[in-house]
Design a protein around this motif. Sequence first.
Motif, PDB file in Angstrom:
ATOM      1  N   ASN A  33       0.845   6.121  -1.830  1.00 11.24           N
ATOM      2  CA  ASN A  33       1.633   6.346  -3.039  1.00 11.24           C
ATOM      3  C   ASN A  33       1.951   7.838  -3.106  1.00 11.24           C
ATOM      4  OD1 ASN A  33       1.379   3.650  -3.766  1.00 11.24           O
ATOM      5  ND2 ASN A  33      -0.356   4.027  -5.134  1.00 11.24           N
ATOM      6  N   MET A  34       3.109   8.166  -3.650  1.00 12.49           N
ATOM      7  CA  MET A  34       3.545   9.553  -3.710  1.00 12.49           C
ATOM      8  C   MET A  34       3.992   9.913  -5.121  1.00 12.49           C
ATOM      9  SD  MET A  34       3.211  10.779  -0.613  1.00 12.49           S
ATOM     10  CE  MET A  34       4.205  12.272  -0.717  1.00 12.49           C
ATOM     11  N   GLY A  35       3.947  11.198  -5.423  1.00 14.68           N
ATOM     12  CA  GLY A  35       4.364  11.629  -6.737  1.00 14.68           C
ATOM     13  C   GLY A  35       4.944  13.025  -6.746  1.00 14.68           C
ATOM     14  N   TRP A  36       5.653  13.319  -7.817  1.00 13.78           N
ATOM     15  CA  TRP A  36       6.175  14.655  -8.086  1.00 13.78           C
ATOM     16  C   TRP A  36       5.556  15.177  -9.382  1.00 13.78           C
ATOM     17  CZ3 TRP A  36       9.114  17.579  -4.895  1.00 13.78           C
ATOM     18  CH2 TRP A  36       9.831  16.943  -3.890  1.00 13.78           C
ATOM     19  N   SER A  54       5.478   1.384  -0.675  1.00 23.02           N
ATOM     20  CA  SER A  54       6.638   0.667  -0.150  1.00 23.02           C
ATOM     21  C   SER A  54       7.946   1.123  -0.781  1.00 23.02           C
ATOM     22  CB  SER A  54       6.473  -0.831  -0.382  1.00 23.02           C
ATOM     23  OG  SER A  54       6.534  -1.138  -1.755  1.00 23.02           O
ATOM     24  N   GLY A  55       7.858   1.844  -1.875  1.00 20.43           N
ATOM     25  CA  GLY A  55       9.042   2.224  -2.620  1.00 20.43           C
ATOM     26  C   GLY A  55       9.479   1.192  -3.640  1.00 20.43           C
ATOM     27  N   ARG A  67      17.335  10.560 -15.954  1.00 19.35           N
ATOM     28  CA  ARG A  67      17.969  11.729 -15.351  1.00 19.35           C
ATOM     29  C   ARG A  67      17.524  11.958 -13.911  1.00 19.35           C
ATOM     30  NH1 ARG A  67      16.930  16.630 -17.181  1.00 19.35           N
ATOM     31  NH2 ARG A  67      14.864  16.101 -18.031  1.00 19.35           N
ATOM     32  N   PHE A  68      16.267  11.643 -13.616  1.00 22.63           N
ATOM     33  CA  PHE A  68      15.705  11.855 -12.282  1.00 22.63           C
ATOM     34  C   PHE A  68      15.503  10.519 -11.588  1.00 22.63           C
ATOM     35  CE2 PHE A  68      13.265  16.084 -13.207  1.00 22.63           C
ATOM     36  CZ  PHE A  68      14.432  16.638 -13.702  1.00 22.63           C
ATOM     37  N   THR A  69      15.620  10.525 -10.275  1.00 17.65           N
ATOM     38  CA  THR A  69      15.377   9.336  -9.476  1.00 17.65           C
ATOM     39  C   THR A  69      14.496   9.697  -8.285  1.00 17.65           C
ATOM     40  OG1 THR A  69      17.521   8.371 -10.073  1.00 17.65           O
ATOM     41  CG2 THR A  69      16.380   7.450  -8.169  1.00 17.65           C
ATOM     42  N   ILE A  70      13.377   9.015  -8.163  1.00 16.83           N
ATOM     43  CA  ILE A  70      12.483   9.228  -7.040  1.00 16.83           C
ATOM     44  C   ILE A  70      12.762   8.175  -5.974  1.00 16.83           C
ATOM     45  CG2 ILE A  70      10.628   7.803  -8.002  1.00 16.83           C
ATOM     46  CD1 ILE A  70       8.622   9.796  -6.816  1.00 16.83           C
ATOM     47  N   SER A  71      12.683   8.576  -4.727  1.00 18.69           N
ATOM     48  CA  SER A  71      12.920   7.651  -3.624  1.00 18.69           C
ATOM     49  C   SER A  71      12.139   8.115  -2.405  1.00 18.69           C
ATOM     50  CB  SER A  71      14.414   7.541  -3.303  1.00 18.69           C
ATOM     51  OG  SER A  71      14.924   8.789  -2.870  1.00 18.69           O
ATOM     52  N   ARG A  72      12.060   7.252  -1.417  1.00 16.86           N
ATOM     53  CA  ARG A  72      11.367   7.623  -0.187  1.00 16.86           C
ATOM     54  C   ARG A  72      11.988   6.922   1.001  1.00 16.86           C
ATOM     55  NH1 ARG A  72       5.364   6.111  -1.125  1.00 16.86           N
ATOM     56  NH2 ARG A  72       5.133   6.774   1.072  1.00 16.86           N
ATOM     57  N   ASP A  73      11.851   7.548   2.147  1.00 14.02           N
ATOM     58  CA  ASP A  73      12.298   6.987   3.403  1.00 14.02           C
ATOM     59  C   ASP A  73      11.102   7.041   4.334  1.00 14.02           C
ATOM     60  OD1 ASP A  73      13.366   6.306   5.847  1.00 14.02           O
ATOM     61  OD2 ASP A  73      15.099   7.636   5.690  1.00 14.02           O
ATOM     62  N   ASN A  74      10.414   5.924   4.471  1.00 10.70           N
ATOM     63  CA  ASN A  74       9.182   5.906   5.240  1.00 10.70           C
ATOM     64  C   ASN A  74       9.403   6.082   6.738  1.00 10.70           C
ATOM     65  OD1 ASN A  74       7.581   5.632   2.987  1.00 10.70           O
ATOM     66  ND2 ASN A  74       7.429   3.396   3.128  1.00 10.70           N
ATOM     67  N   ALA A  75      10.621   5.927   7.191  1.00 12.20           N
ATOM     68  CA  ALA A  75      10.918   6.066   8.608  1.00 12.20           C
ATOM     69  C   ALA A  75      11.051   7.521   9.031  1.00 12.20           C
ATOM     70  CB  ALA A  75      12.186   5.300   8.962  1.00 12.20           C
ATOM     71  N   TYR A  94       8.115  22.713  -8.596  1.00 17.86           N
ATOM     72  CA  TYR A  94       7.948  21.286  -8.373  1.00 17.86           C
ATOM     73  C   TYR A  94       7.110  21.040  -7.123  1.00 17.86           C
ATOM     74  CZ  TYR A  94      11.260  20.070 -12.017  1.00 17.86           C
ATOM     75  OH  TYR A  94      11.885  19.893 -13.240  1.00 17.86           O
ATOM     76  N   TYR A  95       6.127  20.174  -7.262  1.00 18.89           N
ATOM     77  CA  TYR A  95       5.210  19.859  -6.183  1.00 18.89           C
ATOM     78  C   TYR A  95       5.274  18.381  -5.836  1.00 18.89           C
ATOM     79  CZ  TYR A  95       2.972  24.271  -7.592  1.00 18.89           C
ATOM     80  OH  TYR A  95       2.703  25.580  -7.910  1.00 18.89           O
ATOM     81  N   CYS A  96       5.215  18.070  -4.563  1.00 23.15           N
ATOM     82  CA  CYS A  96       5.024  16.690  -4.154  1.00 23.15           C
ATOM     83  C   CYS A  96       3.561  16.491  -3.807  1.00 23.15           C
ATOM     84  CB  CYS A  96       5.929  16.303  -2.979  1.00 23.15           C
ATOM     85  SG  CYS A  96       5.626  17.175  -1.435  1.00 23.15           S
ATOM     86  N   ALA A  97       3.078  15.275  -3.972  1.00 19.43           N
ATOM     87  CA  ALA A  97       1.673  14.982  -3.769  1.00 19.43           C
ATOM     88  C   ALA A  97       1.502  13.581  -3.197  1.00 19.43           C
ATOM     89  CB  ALA A  97       0.906  15.109  -5.084  1.00 19.43           C
ATOM     90  N   ALA A  98       0.430  13.413  -2.449  1.00 21.00           N
ATOM     91  CA  ALA A  98       0.128  12.138  -1.807  1.00 21.00           C
ATOM     92  C   ALA A  98      -1.190  11.575  -2.317  1.00 21.00           C
ATOM     93  CB  ALA A  98       0.063  12.301  -0.289  1.00 21.00           C
ATOM     94  N   ASP A  99      -1.179  10.300  -2.630  1.00 25.56           N
ATOM     95  CA  ASP A  99      -2.371   9.569  -3.041  1.00 25.56           C
ATOM     96  C   ASP A  99      -2.815   8.717  -1.858  1.00 25.56           C
ATOM     97  OD1 ASP A  99      -4.308   7.900  -4.152  1.00 25.56           O
ATOM     98  OD2 ASP A  99      -2.856   6.735  -5.315  1.00 25.56           O
ATOM     99  N   ARG A 100      -3.710   9.235  -1.067  1.00 27.58           N
ATOM    100  CA  ARG A 100      -4.157   8.516   0.119  1.00 27.58           C
ATOM    101  C   ARG A 100      -5.010   7.306  -0.220  1.00 27.58           C
ATOM    102  NH1 ARG A 100      -7.556  11.582   2.744  1.00 27.58           N
ATOM    103  NH2 ARG A 100      -7.330  13.593   1.670  1.00 27.58           N
ATOM    104  N   ALA A 101      -5.628   7.320  -1.398  1.00 25.93           N
ATOM    105  CA  ALA A 101      -6.448   6.192  -1.823  1.00 25.93           C
ATOM    106  C   ALA A 101      -5.605   5.020  -2.291  1.00 25.93           C
ATOM    107  CB  ALA A 101      -7.409   6.622  -2.923  1.00 25.93           C
ATOM    108  N   ARG A 102      -4.338   5.240  -2.516  1.00 24.85           N
ATOM    109  CA  ARG A 102      -3.374   4.224  -2.945  1.00 24.85           C
ATOM    110  C   ARG A 102      -3.876   3.474  -4.175  1.00 24.85           C
ATOM    111  NH1 ARG A 102      -2.306  -0.652  -0.575  1.00 24.85           N
ATOM    112  NH2 ARG A 102      -3.572  -0.057   1.254  1.00 24.85           N
ATOM    113  N   LEU A 103      -4.081   4.221  -5.235  1.00 22.13           N
ATOM    114  CA  LEU A 103      -4.466   3.654  -6.513  1.00 22.13           C
ATOM    115  C   LEU A 103      -3.273   2.964  -7.148  1.00 22.13           C
ATOM    116  CD1 LEU A 103      -6.562   6.638  -7.901  1.00 22.13           C
ATOM    117  CD2 LEU A 103      -7.422   4.567  -6.793  1.00 22.13           C
ATOM    118  N   ARG A 104      -3.527   2.265  -8.216  1.00 25.14           N
ATOM    119  CA  ARG A 104      -2.449   1.626  -8.951  1.00 25.14           C
ATOM    120  C   ARG A 104      -1.437   2.677  -9.377  1.00 25.14           C
ATOM    121  NH1 ARG A 104      -3.911  -3.429 -11.385  1.00 25.14           N
ATOM    122  NH2 ARG A 104      -2.643  -2.873 -13.221  1.00 25.14           N
ATOM    123  N   VAL A 105      -0.175   2.347  -9.273  1.00 23.75           N
ATOM    124  CA  VAL A 105       0.877   3.300  -9.590  1.00 23.75           C
ATOM    125  C   VAL A 105       0.746   3.813 -11.020  1.00 23.75           C
ATOM    126  CG1 VAL A 105       3.374   3.624  -9.814  1.00 23.75           C
ATOM    127  CG2 VAL A 105       2.445   2.342  -7.880  1.00 23.75           C
TER     128      VAL A 105
END
Length: 127
Positions: A33-36, A54-55, A67-75, A94-105
């Motif tokens: 899971n990813m976040g801003w 998965s997006g 106003r904002f839209t988050i998206s990802r391209d896993n490829a 602005y920072y991007c961050a990764a949740d390696r534990a993949r908690l609930r969104v």
Amino acid sequence: QVQLAESGGGLVQAGGSLRLSCAASGRTFSSYNMGWFRQAPGKDREFVAAISSSGGATLYAHSVKGRFTISRDNARPTMHLQMTNLKPEDTAVYYCAADRARLRVGLSIYSENYDDWGQGTQVTVSS
């Protein structure tokens, strides 16, 4: 651990737009899971948006929803934040961050639930 690098920040007039990117290392990006988040001078770091591995699921702070839209391209692998109708109060690093534990969104609004962070990119919105 995943390496993250933000880009795309800059100076823009109110009402303008910017597209932030977060380049990630490793094939396992697709499992995170990813976040801003953003942080203005003198303010605490605040949640902006999150996206599931998965997006398929996204979550936005009330202040940016619509106003904002988050998206990802896993490829690639890359995450983006498309920002439109920018306001002076959007000025922050602005920072991007990764949740390696993949908690609930739904838990992604909490910065403590993220494991890896980028260095940040400055967004300045002039009035």
